[in-house]
Design a protein around this motif. Structure first.
Motif, PDB file in Angstrom:
ATOM      1  N   MET A   1       0.846  -1.213   0.000  1.00 31.34           N
ATOM      2  CA  MET A   1       0.000   0.000   0.000  1.00 31.34           C
ATOM      3  C   MET A   1       0.873   1.251   0.000  1.00 31.34           C
ATOM      4  N   SER A   2       0.490   2.207  -0.812  1.00 33.68           N
ATOM      5  CA  SER A   2       1.270   3.436  -0.846  1.00 33.68           C
ATOM      6  C   SER A   2       0.828   4.371   0.277  1.00 33.68           C
ATOM      7  N   ARG A   3       1.648   5.370   0.528  1.00 34.72           N
ATOM      8  CA  ARG A   3       1.344   6.291   1.629  1.00 34.72           C
ATOM      9  C   ARG A   3       0.170   7.199   1.292  1.00 34.72           C
ATOM     10  N   LYS A   4      -0.662   7.408   2.301  1.00 37.03           N
ATOM     11  CA  LYS A   4      -1.782   8.338   2.131  1.00 37.03           C
ATOM     12  C   LYS A   4      -1.529   9.545   3.030  1.00 37.03           C
ATOM     13  N   LEU A   5      -1.480  10.704   2.441  1.00 34.37           N
ATOM     14  CA  LEU A   5      -1.264  11.911   3.238  1.00 34.37           C
ATOM     15  C   LEU A   5      -2.572  12.668   3.478  1.00 34.37           C
ATOM     16  N   LEU A   6      -3.505  12.552   2.537  1.00 42.21           N
ATOM     17  CA  LEU A   6      -4.794  13.238   2.680  1.00 42.21           C
ATOM     18  C   LEU A   6      -5.879  12.269   3.147  1.00 42.21           C
ATOM     19  N   TYR A   7      -5.816  11.063   2.609  1.00 44.93           N
ATOM     20  CA  TYR A   7      -6.927  10.121   2.777  1.00 44.93           C
ATOM     21  C   TYR A   7      -6.614   8.988   3.757  1.00 44.93           C
ATOM     22  N   GLU A   8      -5.614   9.196   4.642  1.00 51.42           N
ATOM     23  CA  GLU A   8      -5.263   8.138   5.582  1.00 51.42           C
ATOM     24  C   GLU A   8      -6.488   7.671   6.373  1.00 51.42           C
ATOM     25  N   HIS A   9      -7.345   8.608   6.748  1.00 57.67           N
ATOM     26  CA  HIS A   9      -8.477   8.258   7.613  1.00 57.67           C
ATOM     27  C   HIS A   9      -9.814   8.297   6.884  1.00 57.67           C
ATOM     28  N   ILE A  10      -9.775   8.279   5.550  1.00 59.88           N
ATOM     29  CA  ILE A  10     -11.009   8.493   4.789  1.00 59.88           C
ATOM     30  C   ILE A  10     -12.081   7.437   5.097  1.00 59.88           C
ATOM     31  N   ASN A  11     -11.640   6.232   5.466  1.00 61.74           N
ATOM     32  CA  ASN A  11     -12.629   5.182   5.720  1.00 61.74           C
ATOM     33  C   ASN A  11     -13.049   5.061   7.177  1.00 61.74           C
ATOM     34  N   VAL A  12     -12.562   5.952   8.031  1.00 68.42           N
ATOM     35  CA  VAL A  12     -12.951   5.908   9.440  1.00 68.42           C
ATOM     36  C   VAL A  12     -14.397   6.393   9.563  1.00 68.42           C
ATOM     37  N   PRO A  13     -15.272   5.582  10.154  1.00 69.05           N
ATOM     38  CA  PRO A  13     -16.672   6.023  10.264  1.00 69.05           C
ATOM     39  C   PRO A  13     -16.754   7.327  11.060  1.00 69.05           C
ATOM     40  N   GLY A  14     -17.519   8.269  10.562  1.00 65.77           N
ATOM     41  CA  GLY A  14     -17.722   9.529  11.267  1.00 65.77           C
ATOM     42  C   GLY A  14     -16.632  10.562  11.031  1.00 65.77           C
ATOM     43  N   ILE A  15     -15.690  10.287  10.113  1.00 66.43           N
ATOM     44  CA  ILE A  15     -14.573  11.217   9.902  1.00 66.43           C
ATOM     45  C   ILE A  15     -15.059  12.582   9.393  1.00 66.43           C
ATOM     46  N   GLU A  16     -16.303  12.631   8.899  1.00 68.86           N
ATOM     47  CA  GLU A  16     -16.844  13.920   8.437  1.00 68.86           C
ATOM     48  C   GLU A  16     -17.240  14.825   9.610  1.00 68.86           C
ATOM     49  N   THR A  17     -17.254  14.274  10.825  1.00 62.27           N
ATOM     50  CA  THR A  17     -17.590  15.108  11.992  1.00 62.27           C
ATOM     51  C   THR A  17     -16.327  15.675  12.623  1.00 62.27           C
ATOM     52  N   PHE A  18     -16.476  16.784  13.307  1.00 64.51           N
ATOM     53  CA  PHE A  18     -15.331  17.401  13.974  1.00 64.51           C
ATOM     54  C   PHE A  18     -14.731  16.445  14.994  1.00 64.51           C
ATOM     55  N   GLU A  19     -15.604  15.819  15.763  1.00 65.00           N
ATOM     56  CA  GLU A  19     -15.160  14.974  16.866  1.00 65.00           C
ATOM     57  C   GLU A  19     -14.209  13.865  16.409  1.00 65.00           C
ATOM     58  N   VAL A  20     -14.648  13.116  15.420  1.00 71.39           N
ATOM     59  CA  VAL A  20     -13.818  11.996  14.946  1.00 71.39           C
ATOM     60  C   VAL A  20     -12.564  12.506  14.237  1.00 71.39           C
ATOM     61  N   TYR A  21     -12.750  13.554  13.439  1.00 70.87           N
ATOM     62  CA  TYR A  21     -11.601  14.120  12.731  1.00 70.87           C
ATOM     63  C   TYR A  21     -10.524  14.553  13.737  1.00 70.87           C
ATOM     64  N   ARG A  22     -10.983  15.162  14.811  1.00 71.12           N
ATOM     65  CA  ARG A  22     -10.062  15.644  15.859  1.00 71.12           C
ATOM     66  C   ARG A  22      -9.383  14.476  16.567  1.00 71.12           C
ATOM     67  N   GLN A  23     -10.168  13.426  16.858  1.00 64.91           N
ATOM     68  CA  GLN A  23      -9.593  12.229  17.498  1.00 64.91           C
ATOM     69  C   GLN A  23      -8.473  11.624  16.665  1.00 64.91           C
ATOM     70  N   LYS A  24      -8.619  11.741  15.349  1.00 63.34           N
ATOM     71  CA  LYS A  24      -7.621  11.160  14.445  1.00 63.34           C
ATOM     72  C   LYS A  24      -6.471  12.133  14.192  1.00 63.34           C
ATOM     73  N   GLY A  25      -6.337  13.115  15.060  1.00 60.87           N
ATOM     74  CA  GLY A  25      -5.200  14.031  14.921  1.00 60.87           C
ATOM     75  C   GLY A  25      -5.507  15.292  14.140  1.00 60.87           C
ATOM     76  N   GLY A  26      -6.785  15.507  13.823  1.00 65.99           N
ATOM     77  CA  GLY A  26      -7.162  16.697  13.067  1.00 65.99           C
ATOM     78  C   GLY A  26      -6.935  17.979  13.852  1.00 65.99           C
ATOM     79  N   TYR A  27      -6.656  19.033  13.138  1.00 66.69           N
ATOM     80  CA  TYR A  27      -6.412  20.385  13.671  1.00 66.69           C
ATOM     81  C   TYR A  27      -5.107  20.501  14.462  1.00 66.69           C
TER      82      TYR A  27
END
Ligand SMILES: Cc1cc2nc3c(=O)[nH]c(=O)nc-3n(C[C@H](O)[C@H](O)[C@H](O)COP(=O)(O)O)c2cc1C
Ligand code: SF4
Ligand code: FES
Lengths: 452, 174
Positions: A1-27
């Motif tokens: 698998m190649s490296r994902k810099l933008l889409y590393e977490h694209i398949n995480v359920p709820g990643i469209e919400t602030f909460e999950v995005y933040r949990q995954k290191g967002g912001y």
């Protein structure tokens, strides 16, 4: 698998919400930029990353930012180009739908670097669902203290506004976009002055694509040098490729630049080959505006090298035997597709979308459409083929904005590489109504399809 | 060309005016014209199309000449200059979608609804038209239905029939 810099977490359920995005290191990148970096430091990282504009032209983003004029007392703006309407391109809609906070985070970092306090995301009007998604993401980010006044207590104020278009391809061209954002018809402006000096409301403005702005997030998180290690040569980092047409698995893929075109088309990690076991006939690699290439030239360059998914490798051979990475809209044609019909379709598209300001584009695009219509429907003559080349040549380079070129190149390249098919259409007007030319010689490993 | 076929009574409600005000606040003072496109979308959502009265009222609200609104309405394809069906099916007709069968879907819709592109079905429910690439090429054939512009992807003839039937049923139940 190649490296994902933008889409590393694209398949995480709820990643469209602030909460999950933040949990995954967002912001984290916003925290880092605002607490330990100056705007100039952010600019330096973007320069070091080698990031190039993902909207189509591939202009170095750091350089574009450094051109921004900074007169005292005049507000500056960042405008995100989310007008995505280049046929074959659907990555920005995808990103905004599934991971909207990535764009918002990138907007904050980029606005900070440019000293913008009111930034706009111009979203094409048809993307109402995405407009709602972005508005929600902005509200969430604001609630969490990442937008508004005195962000994270660091003294930086920023508002992000979403502004809709209303259905016009030309509004993706940056100066037409600015006109549209000012509430006018989307007629491109004559440059200079460039937006960096006189853009939105005649103020210094940077216009960047959705994906470009999003890419600043990994650049700030990991540092520009780390980002530049991914990719190949001057094509640094990853690229979102939107793949469509007759592929087994069309969709949006994040690739490391430098991946071979062959692997992208045929490996199961990406498109999985041609649909229904058919043969590949042709590819438009970077959105409808770039030259079409026959199958043999898309996987291998004319001097026999493997063609890679990079700005340089796709352009290898110039317009004679190469094409462009463009916006990353990858369109695959199988053996059952008719090149004449597709060229007519694209010509109709550009004639429909021409804003009509300059005569070579306004008249030329309609003329191309008409001549191609005659050929497709069995009323063409052999001299029409050279006529097409001639019209395309007369549009190219003679217009206010690059839409003229974008209309000319697909036609010129189709005739260049698929001339036999045009000739057959004209010499067999009735047969051409009932069957397609087929794959012809194009899929053979590099015989001499290149007419010098 | 602006062809005036019909007109309509237009009065913006308090609620709409509040929404307009919110939109205007996104742009700098003296740049209220920037609010034109988003306000036109709201008005079209409310009234179904862009009548001359509607455009004149918008001009009045934003302190613009009427022509400034007309010239915008005629430039952008999303604004309807004549009354349309309640559901306007915008089907992508551009190259990539045609590679995966968009033309067949368009023919089928024309046959099923029994009206030509841009016309309205007798019950006033449907119109359809071909539009250019709507950034869903990998999931074609695709159509959108305003005013929310919901996407319907990977269309087949069966899916189209089902969609039209569902919308008809929804209207009957009202
Ligand atoms: C006719 C035309 C259409 C364009 N459409 C888009 C578009 O939909 N999205 C986009 O980002 N750039 C589009 N561009 C390119 C923009 O003018 C501009 O170069 C780009 O937004 C700059 O952003 P970047 O440097 O981040 O790529 C278009 C250009 C032309 C000439
Ligand atoms: S090239 Fe075409 S689209 Fe661009 S300004 Fe001229 S007429 Fe308008
Ligand atoms: S070509 Fe139909 S959505 Fe792009």
């Amino acid at each position: 698998m190649s490296r994902k810099l933008l889409y590393e977490h694209i398949n995480v359920p709820g990643i469209e919400t602030f909460e999950v995005y933040r949990q995954k290191g967002g912001y984290r990148a916003v925290e880092k930029a605002l607490s330990s970096m100056s705007p100039e430091d952010v600019l330096e990282e973007v320069k070091a990353s080698g990031l190039r504009g993902r909207g189509g032209a591939g202009f170095p983003t750091g350089m574009k930012w450094s051109f921004l004029a900074k007169p005292e007392g005049v507000p500056r703006h960042l405008v995100c180009n989310a007008d995505e309407s280049e046929p074959g391109t659907f990555k920005d809609r995808h990103l905004m739908t599934f991971i909207p906070h990535l764009l918002i985070e990138g907007m904050i970092i980029s606005s900070f670097a440019l000293g913008a306090k009111d930034s706009y995301i111009y979203v094409r009007g048809e993307m109402m669902p995405q407009i709602r998604i972005l508005e929600k993401a902005i509200a969430e980010a604001k609630e969490a203290g990442f937008l508004g006044e005195n962000i994270l207590g660091k003294g930086y104020d920023l508002e992000i506004h979403v502004s809709p278009g209303a259905g016009a391809y030309i509004c993706g061209e940056e100066t037409a976009l600015l006109e549209s954002l000012e509430g006018k018809r989307g007629n491109p402006r004559i440059k200079p002055p460039f937006p960096a000096v006189s853009g939105l409301y005649n103020r210094p403005t940077v216009v960047n694509n959705v994906e470009t702005i999003s890419a600043t997030v990994p650049i700030i998180n990991d540092g520009g040098e780390e980002y530049a290690k991914v990719g190949e040569g001057r094509s640094t980092g990853t690229k979102l490729i939107s793949a469509c047409g007759n592929l087994k698995k069309p969709g949006v893929y994040e690739i490391e630049m430098g991946l071979s075109v062959e692997e992208f088309i045929y490996s199961d990690e990406y498109c999985g080959g041609i649909a229904r076991g058919k043969q590949l006939k042709a590819v438009v690699a970077g959105g409808s505006s770039v030259p079409i290439l026959p199958a043999n030239l898309i996987t291998t360059t004319a001097n026999g090298e493997k063609r890679l998914m990079t700005y340089e490798s796709l352009a290898e051979g110039g317009f004679e035997t190469g094409t462009m990475l463009g916006s990353g809209g990858f369109i695959a044609f199988d053996e059952d597709q008719c090149i004449v019909r597709n060229t007519l379709n694209f010509a109709r598209f550009y004639a429909h979308e021409s804003c009509g300001q300059c005569s070579p584009c306004r008249e030329g695009t309609f003329w191309l459409d008409k001549v191609l219509y005659d050929i497709e429907y069995g009323k063409g003559s052999q001299s029409d083929i050279d006529l097409l080349v001639n019209i395309a040549h007369n549009i190219e380079g003679n217009t206010i904005c690059p839409l003229g070129d974008a209309a000319a190149w697909p036609v010129a390249s189709a005739v260049r590489h698929f001339r036999e098919e045009f000739e057959w259409h004209i010499s067999h007007p009735e047969e051409a109504q009932t069957r397609n030319f087929g794959v012809g010689p194009y899929a053979d490993p590099l015989v001499s399809t290149v007419t010098e | 060309m602006l062809k005036v076929t019909e007109n309509q009574e237009v009065n913006f409600s308090e609620e709409m005016l509040a929404q307009f005000g919110e939109i205007v606040s996104h742009y700098p003072e003296g740049r209220e014209k920037s609010a034109l496109l988003p306000i036109m979308h709201l008005v079209q959502k409310e009234y179904g199309w862009m009548s001359v009265n509607a455009m004149d009222k918008i001009a009045e609200y934003l302190n613009l000449q009427s022509i400034e609104v007309y010239e915008v309405a005629t430039f952008y394809t999303m604004f309807h200059l004549s009354p349309k069906g309640k559901y306007v099916l915008d089907i992508c007709r551009t190259g990539p979608c045609c590679l995966v069968g968009a033309e067949k879907i368009m023919e089928h819709i024309e046959k099923t609804l029994g009206v030509k592109e841009g016309e309205v079905t007798e019950d006033g429910l449907f119109s359809w038209r071909g539009v250019e690439c709507i950034a869903a090429c990998g999931f074609g054939p695709v159509l959108q239905i305003g005013p929310e512009y919901t996407f319907y992807e990977n269309l087949t003839v069966e899916k189209v029939d089902q969609l039209i039937a569902e919308l008809r049923k929804k209207e009957q139940e009202k």
